[in-house]
Design an enzyme around this catalytic site. Sequence first.
Site, mmCIF file in Angstrom:
data_model
loop_
_atom_site.group_PDB
_atom_site.id
_atom_site.type_symbol
_atom_site.label_atom_id
_atom_site.label_comp_id
_atom_site.label_asym_id
_atom_site.label_seq_id
_atom_site.Cartn_x
_atom_site.Cartn_y
_atom_site.Cartn_z
ATOM 1 N N ASP A 67 -7.980 -4.855 -0.121
ATOM 2 C CA ASP A 67 -8.492 -5.557 -1.293
ATOM 3 C C ASP A 67 -8.197 -7.042 -1.287
ATOM 4 O OD1 ASP A 67 -9.759 -3.476 -2.509
ATOM 5 O OD2 ASP A 67 -7.928 -2.713 -3.401
ATOM 6 N N HIS A 74 0.840 -1.184 0.000
ATOM 7 C CA HIS A 74 0.000 0.000 0.000
ATOM 8 C C HIS A 74 0.875 1.233 0.000
ATOM 9 C CE1 HIS A 74 -3.144 2.851 1.059
ATOM 10 N NE2 HIS A 74 -3.986 1.936 0.635
HETATM 11 N N1 ACO Z 1 4.259 -7.570 -4.998
HETATM 12 C C1 ACO Z 1 5.610 -7.595 -5.099
HETATM 13 N N2 ACO Z 1 6.409 -6.524 -4.874
HETATM 14 C C2 ACO Z 1 5.798 -5.366 -4.544
HETATM 15 C C3 ACO Z 1 4.406 -5.256 -4.409
HETATM 16 C C4 ACO Z 1 3.628 -6.424 -4.650
HETATM 17 N N3 ACO Z 1 2.291 -6.379 -4.539
HETATM 18 N N4 ACO Z 1 4.078 -3.997 -4.068
HETATM 19 C C5 ACO Z 1 5.229 -3.317 -3.991
HETATM 20 N N5 ACO Z 1 6.276 -4.151 -4.271
HETATM 21 C C6 ACO Z 1 7.709 -3.807 -4.198
HETATM 22 C C7 ACO Z 1 8.142 -2.968 -5.388
HETATM 23 O O1 ACO Z 1 8.618 -3.777 -6.445
HETATM 24 C C8 ACO Z 1 9.243 -2.118 -4.750
HETATM 25 O O2 ACO Z 1 10.373 -2.931 -4.603
HETATM 26 P P1 ACO Z 1 11.861 -2.265 -4.687
HETATM 27 O O3 ACO Z 1 11.943 -1.310 -3.549
HETATM 28 O O4 ACO Z 1 12.785 -3.429 -4.594
HETATM 29 O O5 ACO Z 1 11.918 -1.593 -6.031
HETATM 30 C C9 ACO Z 1 8.723 -1.843 -3.343
HETATM 31 O O6 ACO Z 1 7.863 -2.967 -3.049
HETATM 32 C C10 ACO Z 1 7.902 -0.531 -3.233
HETATM 33 O O7 ACO Z 1 6.868 -0.568 -4.215
HETATM 34 P P2 ACO Z 1 6.295 0.698 -4.937
HETATM 35 O O8 ACO Z 1 5.609 0.272 -6.208
HETATM 36 O O9 ACO Z 1 7.351 1.759 -5.053
HETATM 37 O O10 ACO Z 1 5.246 1.192 -3.883
HETATM 38 P P3 ACO Z 1 4.057 2.187 -4.166
HETATM 39 O O11 ACO Z 1 3.737 2.831 -2.881
HETATM 40 O O12 ACO Z 1 4.341 3.060 -5.342
HETATM 41 O O13 ACO Z 1 2.855 1.201 -4.645
HETATM 42 C C11 ACO Z 1 0.993 -0.195 -4.617
HETATM 43 C C12 ACO Z 1 1.838 0.809 -3.836
HETATM 44 C C13 ACO Z 1 0.593 0.387 -5.992
HETATM 45 C C14 ACO Z 1 -0.300 -0.482 -3.858
HETATM 46 C C15 ACO Z 1 1.805 -1.508 -4.802
HETATM 47 O O14 ACO Z 1 2.151 -2.064 -3.546
HETATM 48 C C16 ACO Z 1 1.089 -2.549 -5.650
HETATM 49 O O15 ACO Z 1 1.190 -2.505 -6.880
HETATM 50 N N6 ACO Z 1 0.327 -3.501 -4.999
HETATM 51 C C17 ACO Z 1 -0.443 -4.466 -5.722
HETATM 52 C C18 ACO Z 1 -1.743 -3.854 -6.188
HETATM 53 C C19 ACO Z 1 -2.720 -3.613 -5.043
HETATM 54 O O16 ACO Z 1 -2.961 -4.486 -4.221
HETATM 55 N N7 ACO Z 1 -3.333 -2.407 -5.035
HETATM 56 C C20 ACO Z 1 -4.344 -2.049 -4.054
HETATM 57 C C21 ACO Z 1 -3.897 -0.965 -3.154
HETATM 58 S S1 ACO Z 1 -5.132 -0.654 -1.924
HETATM 59 C C22 ACO Z 1 -6.251 0.342 -2.650
HETATM 60 O O17 ACO Z 1 -6.015 1.042 -3.601
HETATM 61 C C23 ACO Z 1 -7.563 0.339 -2.097
#
Ligand code: ACO
Length: 428
Positions: A364, A307
Amino acid sequence: MSKTAELHYDGKSYQIPVVEGTENEKALDISRIRAESGLITLDKGFKNTGSTESAITFLNGEEGILRYRGYAIEDLAEKSSFIEVAFLLIYGELPTTEELKDFQERIVHHTLVHEDVKSILDGFPSKAHPMGVLSSLVSSLTAFYPKSLDPNRSKEQVDGTIIRILAKLPTLAAWSYKNRMRQPVVYPNNNLDYCSNFLRMMFGLPTEEFDVNPVVSKALDKLLILHADHEQNCSASTVRIVGSSHASLYASVSAGIAALWGPLHGGANQAVIEMLEAIRKDGGDISKYVAKAKDKSDSFRLMGFGHRVYKNFDPRATIIKKAADEVLAELGVKDPVLDIAKQLEEIALKDEYFVARGLYPNVDFYSGIIYRALGIPTDMFTVMFALGRLPGWVAQWKEMRENNEPIGRPRQVYQGHTRRDYVNIANR
Ligand code: ACO
């Protein structure tokens, strides 16, 4: 005396006022910094940028706190109802008995939509995703209520638009499903509560009696409360920015629905179940998918994990997880996909990669599981989220308009070509 921070740049120093929130959150007010120093700030994805000062929702991602208008989400989920929470978010205070009754009656009075909406609905192919249908139908309401186009009308007129959208969204949402199923629409029954009425319009048929299961209705009400607002997320920011150009509430909410649709935002609940199904069909090897999620050369992510603001735990996920267990037990649901979800959660929570990055199951992850147990089809999950988020969008839009906020218009750092001469097509 208010605090200031100092910026040193190119031999000069600039004072930057520090704004402090009621929960001691601090922000640099950089609104004058370009005029004084020529600098703008750059923050892709607004990861560290406050777009507004708001009194609606407080959340602290580090400590896992979420409050609507000061009330803890845990209390509201346990003791309140979705309609009461909607009133709280939109008008700022919990309603009195009289206020709640009046609010409910006004909503009930407006649940029907114009008959011509049905012809718009008929124009969509049955394969149309219900989120696209919903966004279009909400936008179409401007055609039926042209006066709503002007959001600067009297408070009473704006309030009428607010009541109408709260009343009509369940009808439009259920009808978007009916379109998917190519079934005749079911009209609202105003003797039912908000959630029961929606469930009847969705699962019932016009020719038959339909008894709403109270377990399902109660669980849905709780889910809607948990989704009702989440401060300046992608869709709320969209609603505010669209509304900041003085577009109507219907147009702004329609844009919010579109923003919510994406799998990185509200669409994640659908993506979670699709991912779990794919794992099951592939033999149920969870460790293979955990490895894929960790592999930087693979674009696969564990849907429902991580998140933007919660890096410890998502308080909504904690409540929903408990509710999911209760609902599954009460309905006696046994589902192999749910077993995969549980195993996946267990493995990921212990894995160094996920722990180090603060990646926990978000709202979610569990909401998809609950919706599935309630019999809601996968491509309607995000529509359910939209139903829940509506009061938040309305509250954000109303606050932005009442504070007379300026049009949202970020700046950029241009990285393209510098000026070059046009080359005639024959010489390229
Ligand atoms: N699976 C694997 N790796 C992940 C995931 C995941 N679900 N989420 C983040 N990471 C990793 C990234 O690759 C990154 O790794 P790094 O530091 O080695 O490069 C690190 O964790 C940080 O991730 P970011 O994408 O920079 O985090 P951000 O805050 O931009 O993204 C997000 C948050 C979009 C929710 C992300 O975690 C994601 O894509 N999750 C899956 C989709 C999801 O469940 N969305 C619902 C969110 S809740 C809502 O909107 C109601």
